[in-house]
Design a protein around this motif. Sequence first.
Motif, PDB file in Angstrom:
ATOM      1  N   SER A 136      -7.118   4.132  -4.761  1.00  0.00           N
ATOM      2  CA  SER A 136      -8.278   4.156  -4.119  1.00  0.00           C
ATOM      3  C   SER A 136      -9.274   5.248  -4.486  1.00  0.00           C
TER       4      SER A 136
ATOM      5  N   LEU B 123      -7.707  -3.530  -2.454  1.00  0.00           N
ATOM      6  CA  LEU B 123      -8.337  -2.164  -2.802  1.00  0.00           C
ATOM      7  C   LEU B 123      -9.788  -2.143  -2.345  1.00  0.00           C
ATOM      8  N   GLU B 124     -10.537  -3.011  -2.552  1.00  0.00           N
ATOM      9  CA  GLU B 124     -11.980  -3.120  -1.978  1.00  0.00           C
ATOM     10  C   GLU B 124     -12.051  -2.693  -0.410  1.00  0.00           C
TER      11      GLU B 124
ATOM     12  N   LYS C 262      -1.993  -3.620  -8.930  1.00  0.00           N
ATOM     13  CA  LYS C 262      -3.363  -4.245  -9.713  1.00  0.00           C
ATOM     14  C   LYS C 262      -3.575  -5.470  -9.511  1.00  0.00           C
TER      15      LYS C 262
ATOM     16  N   ALA D  12      -2.694   3.795  -2.920  1.00  0.00           N
ATOM     17  CA  ALA D  12      -2.590   3.026  -4.004  1.00  0.00           C
ATOM     18  C   ALA D  12      -2.111   1.544  -3.652  1.00  0.00           C
ATOM     19  N   VAL D  13      -2.578   0.530  -4.197  1.00  0.00           N
ATOM     20  CA  VAL D  13      -2.238  -0.792  -4.336  1.00  0.00           C
ATOM     21  C   VAL D  13      -1.887  -1.195  -5.758  1.00  0.00           C
TER      22      VAL D  13
ATOM     23  N   LEU E 296       0.886  -1.168   0.072  1.00  0.00           N
ATOM     24  CA  LEU E 296       0.011   0.023  -0.034  1.00  0.00           C
ATOM     25  C   LEU E 296       0.791   1.090  -0.110  1.00  0.00           C
TER      26      LEU E 296
ATOM     27  N   ASN F 268     -11.065   0.845   0.116  1.00  0.00           N
ATOM     28  CA  ASN F 268     -12.304   1.679  -0.133  1.00  0.00           C
ATOM     29  C   ASN F 268     -13.269   1.770   0.806  1.00  0.00           C
TER      30      ASN F 268
ATOM     31  N   ASP G 230      -3.468   0.757  -9.090  1.00  0.00           N
ATOM     32  CA  ASP G 230      -4.622   1.122  -8.839  1.00  0.00           C
ATOM     33  C   ASP G 230      -4.830   1.887  -7.729  1.00  0.00           C
TER      34      ASP G 230
END
Length: 248
Positions: free
Chosen positions: A106, A223-224, A217, A214-215, A88, A227, A104
């Motif tokens: 957030s 990521l879920e 891909k 950010a995480v 992260l 968020n 990816d």
Amino acid sequence: MLRIRVIGCLAAIGFALATQTMAEESLRVGITPTGIPFTFVDTATRQPTGAMVDLASAIAANVGMDVEFQVNAFPALIPALTTGKINLISASMFITDKRRQVIDFSTPVYAYGEAMFVAAGDAKNYSIEELAGEAVGAQIGSTYADALQGLGVFGQVKLYDSIADMMRDVVLGRIKAGFGDAPIIAYQLSKNPDLGVRLVDGYQPMKRGEVALAVAKENPLLLERVNASIAKLKENGELTRIFSRYGL
């Protein structure tokens, strides 16, 4: 029957291993030491601190994971994430299309633009056009660096690892002006007015950027969960309290 039992056992083992990995995995968070007040290392305690550090800690507590902070130079954050050294990024990193190609983001947690600073003894409040042909500075990996270079106005856009190095060169006259994150520079000047530089009054940022975590891909589950935690922290007001704690 034997084949069904074997498959069932393998599925059970796979589920158990996945559950164990999820339970044991800590949140390895990449931060930068020069992102005051978003991320920095407290000189007294030698511990990571800042708004994005507190946010990452709150997210980790929310998802039931231990948190471990790893200090990196800003340009090294994304390589550390994509190679698995961290899982992260929690820093003053803007969402950009270029960065989205490799990581990816957030949901956004904060937004701001850049500031211009000059030597404290320089009383003129410059516009970008008035710096035509001059040497200016920006931080490596920042969105401002690309934007400033793209203008084709300056004699040179010199890139720096840290805002502190850029401020030093402004004071020494090696560059005419520096550009960096407005809240970071304002916070540093409020804590240490003798740095030898000042913010240019009336400067209008080229654009405002949105800050997010950010995480990799390959880690959509994290990521879920990030968020979902951000949504909860926004709803209960903790996100606002975290940033207010650092004058943001």
